[in-house]
Write a protein that holds these residues in place. Structure first.
Motif, PDB file in Angstrom:
ATOM      1  N   UNK A  87      24.767  52.301  55.111  1.00  0.00           N
ATOM      2  CA  UNK A  87      25.266  51.009  56.013  1.00  0.00           C
ATOM      3  C   UNK A  87      23.870  51.102  56.668  1.00  0.00           C
ATOM      4  N   UNK A  88      23.579  51.721  57.587  1.00  0.00           N
ATOM      5  CA  UNK A  88      22.987  51.714  58.289  1.00  0.00           C
ATOM      6  C   UNK A  88      21.567  51.693  58.013  1.00  0.00           C
ATOM      7  N   UNK A  89      21.209  51.984  56.757  1.00  0.00           N
ATOM      8  CA  UNK A  89      19.801  52.320  55.978  1.00  0.00           C
ATOM      9  C   UNK A  89      20.026  50.618  55.541  1.00  0.00           C
ATOM     10  N   UNK A  90      20.650  50.464  55.064  1.00  0.00           N
ATOM     11  CA  UNK A  90      21.191  48.144  55.349  1.00  0.00           C
ATOM     12  C   UNK A  90      20.324  47.859  56.034  1.00  0.00           C
ATOM     13  N   UNK A  91      21.389  48.050  56.875  1.00  0.00           N
ATOM     14  CA  UNK A  91      20.933  47.465  57.971  1.00  0.00           C
ATOM     15  C   UNK A  91      19.934  47.341  58.893  1.00  0.00           C
ATOM     16  N   UNK A  92      19.212  48.813  58.693  1.00  0.00           N
ATOM     17  CA  UNK A  92      17.465  48.872  59.083  1.00  0.00           C
ATOM     18  C   UNK A  92      16.941  48.003  58.603  1.00  0.00           C
TER      19      UNK A  92
END
Length: 427
Positions: free
Chosen positions: A159-164
């Motif tokens: 999720x964090x990678x997509x958010x970045x």
């Protein structure tokens, strides 16, 4: 006490036992091995050695393992002494270690805390490990080991990678917003935020891990002398509640936690429900019984058919009694005396509980993780309704901060103290 101290503790459980493992972690671990074993064995290979104290007295003959460098359980130099598991043996080795300069006994959870501080595990994995150590049922074990092995952490990292990536799109749009041919955000931007928010919402809707600790709550209710306490004793397989033909024998709420088919349950026996108790104490018990009904996952109603709480299971109890009267809509007909119908009732309860509790092997959120993930979800929901790119970027930043707090990239010492204080010494 500092993080640079070298610590030691028995990490194999309380003696006596066949084998007792004493773990040493920190910069002085190699010197501790040399002091007791007389030499440093080859890394990561068990070596038989005689352990001696500073006076040369023989303490034990043990297997010694030496793990240098950062790729260890704690992320620092680590050694283990696999000794005979008697209390006196382990105490003697610990005394010899304590006499060495720079070594001290470990505090509860200190080995795991060092693993977290040195990046060997993240906060969600540490919480899963704490739950694994306290697991008492198969469902608790399966859920805890999923978190301890990093299942939740891997999802959050994704999720964090997509958010970045989404944040980078916002930053790019802001950087070129003054140029005439600026392309702005791609058409799929809002859809991608919505998709991420939907995934988070699905996780938030899952049963929480605390349910596994509390157990599926089953409340037995009905009027006096309906057979509640007898059925309660049969379900928990102990004489936990007093049974008597005298009305109003059960004066208070009685709870017992048991596991059936690997599923944790809390069974609750209540005072007989009637309008007026025979005395003040029984009246208090009746009031508490009504309160217990509101906290139940399911109510087993042993009273007159149709008079139980909404959604309660109709149970026709005391099937062995001469005056037994069945129920037209009985979900189960049982006898605590003969065991009739008990197996079917238990099987039905296990089936319902498995639907309401986290699924076997499925990672489950605890209260802290649920709160952080809720913050991320709210930030993403807010971002979807904004047109100002600066405000959109700020909401995405808030979601990223929540993700970081969930896995421990950003946390507080007080929270860490509370978490690692749950661990035993030596873990």
């Amino acid at each position: 006490m500092t993080a640079t101290d070298t610590i030691f503790a028995v990490s194999s459980g309380a003696p006596p036992a066949a084998i007792g493992v004493i773990r040493v972690s920190g910069p002085e671990a190699a010197r501790a091995v040399e002091a007791l074993a007389g030499r440093l064995p080859q890394p990561r290979r068990a070596s038989l050695a005689q352990l001696r104290d500073s006076d040369g007295a023989l303490l034990d003959e043990a297997l010694v393992l030496w793990f240098p460098g950062e790729r260890t359980a704690t992320g620092e130099d680590l050694a283990e002494f696999h000794c005979h598991g008697g209390r006196a043996v382990l105490a003697a080795v610990e005394r010899a270690l304590a006499a060495l300069p720079g070594l001290r006994a470990a505090q509860p959870g200190e080995f795991t805390r060092r693993a977290f501080a040195n990046g060997r595990i993240d906060l969600a994995e540490a919480e899963g490990l704490a739950d694994l150590l306290s697991a008492e049922t198969e469902l608790q074990r399966a859920a805890a080991i999923s978190n301890a092995s990093g299942a939740l952490s891997r999802v959050v990292e994704g999720w964090r990678e997509r958010l970045l990536g989404l944040s980078a799109q916002v930053e790019a749009a802001l950087d070129f917003s003054d140029e005439e041919d600026a392309a702005g955000l791609p058409e799929c931007f809002t859809w991608n935020i919505a998709a991420l928010a939907e995934e988070i919402g699905e996780w938030l809707a899952r049963p929480r891990s605390e349910r596994l600790g509390e157990g599926f709550r089953v409340v037995l209710a009905g009027p006096p002398n309906a057979g509640k306490s007898s059925l309660f004793n049969a379900l928990v397989e102990s004489e936990a509640a007093i049974t008597s033909p005298v009305a109003g024998t059960t004066r208070d709420v009685i709870e017992r936690s048991v596991a059936i088919g690997g599923v944790p349950f809390t069974f609750v026996d209540t005072a007989g429900l009637r309008e007026i108790g025979s005395d003040e104490i029984e009246a208090i018990g009746i009031e508490r019984a009504r309160g217990a009904l509101g906290r139940a996952d399911v109510v087993l109603w042993l009273g007159e058919e149709g008079l139980g709480p909404e959604g309660a299971w109709e149970i026709a109890a005391r099937a062995d009694a001469p005056d037994f009267a069945g129920k037209m809509t009985a979900r189960h007909t049982v006898s605590a005396e003969t065991g009739q119908g008990l197996a079917g009732l238990k099987e039905d309860l296990v089936g319902l509980a498995r639907e309401r509790l986290p699924r076997p092997g499925e990672a489950a959120l605890n209260a802290r993780q649920h709160a952080r993930l809720s913050e991320a979800g709210r930030a993403l929901e807010a971002a979807q309704g904004l047109s100002d790119l600066l405000l959109v970027g700020e909401e995405l930043r808030r979601a990223r901060v929540a993700f970081d707090a969930l896995v421990g990239r950003a946390t507080t010492e007080d929270m860490l103290d509370a978490l690692f204080g749950r661990f035993c010494i030596g873990k």
